[in-house]
Design a protein around this motif. Sequence first.
Motif, PDB file in Angstrom:
ATOM      1  N   GLN A  57       0.848  -1.183   0.000  1.00 44.24           N
ATOM      2  CA  GLN A  57       0.000   0.000   0.000  1.00 44.24           C
ATOM      3  C   GLN A  57       0.887   1.237   0.000  1.00 44.24           C
ATOM      4  O   GLN A  57       2.106   1.148   0.160  1.00 44.24           O
ATOM      5  N   GLN A  58       0.264   2.397  -0.208  1.00 46.13           N
ATOM      6  CA  GLN A  58       0.967   3.667  -0.073  1.00 46.13           C
ATOM      7  C   GLN A  58       0.617   4.230   1.286  1.00 46.13           C
ATOM      8  O   GLN A  58      -0.567   4.400   1.607  1.00 46.13           O
ATOM      9  N   ASP A  59       1.625   4.522   2.101  1.00 52.30           N
ATOM     10  CA  ASP A  59       1.314   4.939   3.466  1.00 52.30           C
ATOM     11  C   ASP A  59       0.895   6.407   3.499  1.00 52.30           C
ATOM     12  O   ASP A  59       0.902   7.117   2.491  1.00 52.30           O
ATOM     13  N   GLY A  82       3.352   9.012   1.995  1.00 54.65           N
ATOM     14  CA  GLY A  82       3.783   8.955   0.607  1.00 54.65           C
ATOM     15  C   GLY A  82       4.488   7.702   0.154  1.00 54.65           C
ATOM     16  O   GLY A  82       4.147   7.152  -0.888  1.00 54.65           O
ATOM     17  N   PRO A  83       5.522   7.192   0.902  1.00 57.42           N
ATOM     18  CA  PRO A  83       6.262   6.025   0.398  1.00 57.42           C
ATOM     19  C   PRO A  83       5.375   4.783   0.264  1.00 57.42           C
ATOM     20  O   PRO A  83       4.401   4.619   0.984  1.00 57.42           O
ATOM     21  N   TRP A  84       5.728   3.917  -0.677  1.00 57.49           N
ATOM     22  CA  TRP A  84       5.074   2.625  -0.785  1.00 57.49           C
ATOM     23  C   TRP A  84       5.654   1.714   0.283  1.00 57.49           C
ATOM     24  O   TRP A  84       6.796   1.851   0.706  1.00 57.49           O
ATOM     25  N   GLU A  85       4.865   0.782   0.743  1.00 57.94           N
ATOM     26  CA  GLU A  85       5.350  -0.123   1.785  1.00 57.94           C
ATOM     27  C   GLU A  85       4.709  -1.496   1.640  1.00 57.94           C
ATOM     28  O   GLU A  85       3.580  -1.626   1.160  1.00 57.94           O
ATOM     29  N   GLN A 106       9.551  -0.207   3.558  1.00 62.26           N
ATOM     30  CA  GLN A 106       9.206   0.924   2.706  1.00 62.26           C
ATOM     31  C   GLN A 106      10.001   0.885   1.404  1.00 62.26           C
ATOM     32  O   GLN A 106      11.169   0.497   1.389  1.00 62.26           O
ATOM     33  N   TYR A 157      10.770   3.510  -1.790  1.00 58.19           N
ATOM     34  CA  TYR A 157      10.575   4.869  -2.306  1.00 58.19           C
ATOM     35  C   TYR A 157      11.795   5.283  -3.121  1.00 58.19           C
ATOM     36  O   TYR A 157      12.918   4.796  -2.903  1.00 58.19           O
ATOM     37  N   GLU A 214       1.868   6.039  -8.731  1.00 59.12           N
ATOM     38  CA  GLU A 214       0.938   5.223  -7.958  1.00 59.12           C
ATOM     39  C   GLU A 214       1.269   3.745  -8.116  1.00 59.12           C
ATOM     40  O   GLU A 214       1.854   3.327  -9.120  1.00 59.12           O
ATOM     41  N   ILE A 215       0.907   2.977  -7.115  1.00 58.48           N
ATOM     42  CA  ILE A 215       1.036   1.526  -7.181  1.00 58.48           C
ATOM     43  C   ILE A 215      -0.149   0.969  -7.952  1.00 58.48           C
ATOM     44  O   ILE A 215      -1.292   1.320  -7.682  1.00 58.48           O
ATOM     45  N   ILE A 243       4.184  -0.258 -10.925  1.00 55.71           N
ATOM     46  CA  ILE A 243       3.907   1.132 -10.612  1.00 55.71           C
ATOM     47  C   ILE A 243       3.696   1.933 -11.898  1.00 55.71           C
ATOM     48  O   ILE A 243       4.124   1.528 -12.983  1.00 55.71           O
TER      49      ILE A 243
END
Length: 213
Positions: free
Chosen positions: A108-110, A113-116, A131, A133, A141-142, A154
């Motif tokens: 997910q995107q936290d 901002g960073p994806w995790e 994470q 990024y 976006e993911i 992405i």
Amino acid sequence: MGTATTIRAEVVSVGPDGLDLPPLSAPDQERLEGLLGVKRPEILSPLSPDGTTLVMAVANLLEPANRTLYFLDIKTGEMTPALALQSDLLNPDLPLQWVNNDTIRFVQQDAFGPWEILAINRKAGIVSRTQIYPAQEESGEILGVAPDFSKVLIRLYEGNSDGLYTILLPSLKRLEIGRISHDISLQPPSWSADGKRLALVVSAATENHRYDR
């Protein structure tokens, strides 16, 4: 010659100091309370490896964002609150994936901002958070994650077109697999079971075709 008909109109104020509406009758009040109390269930995961458990969300129809998460035992019907998921699950790529009978994993995107990638053990109550990024500022976006979590798909908003990339895990190598214009919408990707192939359906006012990688 026709006869003119006079139509009367009246403006009624319904503000705080306006019309005093009569209360609902008892049957109507009961019916309204029943409608307000309707819950909408949503399945968020496939069955656990032992075939007993689903992750599900239950929300009020009037407040779909305010949902409660549960582990549902499909054999007994028991719903156990998913407390760890409740606090960490924001906007995951669905469905959530089982690592084993106790551990759920998702991307997910936290909130910052960073994806995790998160893994949560429902029995131990332990959370692992990784994470992902870019070193430099990028906007995107993911789109999805492979079933085996070997890669993340992405979309990056770049210049005159958007780039489609897969990020290989755990090496973090990034591969460009295609480019699309800004006005094209993408449906969620479909992955092969081993994560080696994916299909994307794109749609726009002037385009409607399939990318297969």
